[in-house]
Write a protein that holds these residues in place. Structure first.
Motif, mmCIF file in Angstrom:
data_model
loop_
_atom_site.group_PDB
_atom_site.id
_atom_site.type_symbol
_atom_site.label_atom_id
_atom_site.label_comp_id
_atom_site.label_asym_id
_atom_site.label_seq_id
_atom_site.Cartn_x
_atom_site.Cartn_y
_atom_site.Cartn_z
ATOM 1 N N TYR A 155 0.865 -1.185 0.000
ATOM 2 C CA TYR A 155 0.000 0.000 0.000
ATOM 3 C C TYR A 155 0.898 1.230 0.000
ATOM 4 O O TYR A 155 1.860 1.299 0.757
ATOM 5 N N VAL A 194 -9.846 0.329 -0.804
ATOM 6 C CA VAL A 194 -8.960 -0.603 -1.516
ATOM 7 C C VAL A 194 -9.531 -2.007 -1.387
ATOM 8 O O VAL A 194 -10.228 -2.324 -0.424
ATOM 9 N N GLU A 208 -5.888 7.934 5.998
ATOM 10 C CA GLU A 208 -4.576 8.569 6.031
ATOM 11 C C GLU A 208 -4.739 9.902 6.762
ATOM 12 O O GLU A 208 -5.530 10.749 6.349
ATOM 13 N N PHE A 240 -9.700 6.274 1.756
ATOM 14 C CA PHE A 240 -9.563 5.568 0.489
ATOM 15 C C PHE A 240 -10.150 4.168 0.614
ATOM 16 O O PHE A 240 -10.048 3.539 1.674
ATOM 17 N N SER A 243 -4.770 -0.634 -5.588
ATOM 18 C CA SER A 243 -5.418 0.487 -6.253
ATOM 19 C C SER A 243 -6.338 1.193 -5.258
ATOM 20 O O SER A 243 -7.093 0.555 -4.529
ATOM 21 N N LYS A 244 -6.276 2.542 -5.230
ATOM 22 C CA LYS A 244 -7.000 3.331 -4.238
ATOM 23 C C LYS A 244 -8.089 4.185 -4.897
ATOM 24 O O LYS A 244 -7.860 4.771 -5.951
ATOM 25 N N THR A 245 -9.238 4.258 -4.234
ATOM 26 C CA THR A 245 -10.316 5.147 -4.653
ATOM 27 C C THR A 245 -10.609 6.111 -3.513
ATOM 28 O O THR A 245 -10.957 5.681 -2.409
#
Length: 344
Positions: free
Chosen positions: A199, A253, A232, A251, A277-279
């Motif tokens: 990550y 994932v 975060e 995010f 992959s992060k949204t």
């Protein structure tokens, strides 16, 4: 609320993630102390079932957790009331820098992570240690952790019967200039290490040459389908404290096989397509200045109830450092409901 929404919009415009729409809805932060919850250093929250939740605080004299009832209006999506049900612990529990907490429904017990010993131990619902703890790879021991940036996040996924945790900052063996790679751990229901995923955190956005600065993953929680929500958190506090900021980014994932890594992998040389992959679903900033006094260092997060229209919710709690401050102003123990978009 207007200054929070403005700050949120501004952060999105300035963020490198500006192309990713923020779709979560932030509700008004509630001061828990004003609703009868004792002030503390709240760093984690988990749902026990119904309206009952458990809070963990990172500076208690004995390890354990506080149980609270939180009533939420499922139609309008707001917190109605809070009620304290007491601190659960025993005199034999050692004090630990406890940060993350999650409920394990199979055994009706709770697991709590701590940064001082880098261990994740089990408590029963009365706050007594059961003697069980998770088996973790040696590379996550205290000697390979930046001080005070160890296991802060912890969650349990019923979708794959597994626990997930991550260190707040990169392991010392993974540190490299300009990169912020983390290893998300999956622990099986047998409490044994199962796998790890790569990550990558977002780069810093706030001033770092200040009195207090921190940047890392402060919490994770899980969606019903097994996807993780990663928090975060970046805070920047100058001398004199006015001008303090805390930025929270959420995010989504999915722990996918393509992001599985080995302990021997060098993350600084790992191709970017090997990271999860992060949204982005939320990005907001709290402040302490002459016009805004909403500063909150959010550290804890867990799922709340599903609203009547089908949208899922999250509860966020902040660490007020036991209402740190002076006669003019003290930090508050905020709790905040976040409403996730339909279909997430």
């Amino acid at each position: 609320m207007r200054h929070v929404l403005f700050a949120t919009a501004l952060a999105l415009l300035l963020s490198p993630l500006a192309g990713a729409a923020q779709t979560a809805t932030l509700t008004r932060a509630i001061n828990m102390r004003s609703r009868g919850i004792p002030t503390g250093n709240y760093s984690g929250i988990t749902r026990l079932g119904g309206q009952r939740y458990a809070l963990v605080s990172d500076k208690e004299s004995h390890g354990g957790f506080r149980v609270v009832d939180i009533a939420i209006d499922s139609v309008r999506g707001r917190i109605l009331s809070l009620a304290d049900r007491g601190y659960r612990s025993t005199a034999t529990n050692a004090a630990r820098d406890e940060e993350g907490i999650c409920y394990y429904p199979a055994t009706h017990t709770l697991f709590v992570s701590a940064e001082d010993d880098q261990q994740i131990v089990e408590y029963d619902t009365l706050g007594r240690r059961t003697g069980r703890q998770m088996e973790l790879p040696a590379m996550f021991g205290t000697s390979n952790i930046t001080h005070n940036f160890g296991f802060e996040a912890l969650t349990y996924s019923a979708a794959d019967s597994a626990f997930y945790t991550v260190t707040e900052r990169p392991l010392l063996s993974d540190k490299s200039d300009g990169e912020l790679p983390l290893r998300i751990l999956r622990i099986g229901s047998d409490l044994r290490y199962a796998a790890q995923y790569a990550y990558r955190m977002e780069p810093p956005a706030l001033r770092t040459n200040v009195k207090y600065y921190a940047h890392g993953v402060s919490e994770m929680t899980v969606l019903p389908d097994g996807r993780l929500i990663v928090m975060e958190r970046e805070l920047s506090i100058p001398s004199g404290y006015l001008g303090a900021l805390c930025r929270i980014r959420l995010f989504v994932v999915r722990p996918e096989p393509s992001a599985l890594i080995l302990a021997t992998d060098t993350l600084s040389h790992l191709p970017r397509d090997r990271f999860l992959s992060k949204t982005a679903i939320a990005d907001f900033t709290t402040h302490l200045n002459t016009t805004s006094w909403d500063y909150a260092n959010y550290e804890g997060m867990c799922p709340g109830p599903t609203l009547s229209d089908g949208r899922a919710t999250l509860l966020l709690v902040c660490d007020s450092q036991a209402a740190a401050g002076n006669s003019l102003y003290r930090l508050r123990d905020y709790i905040r409901l976040v409403i996730l978009p339909a279909g997430l």
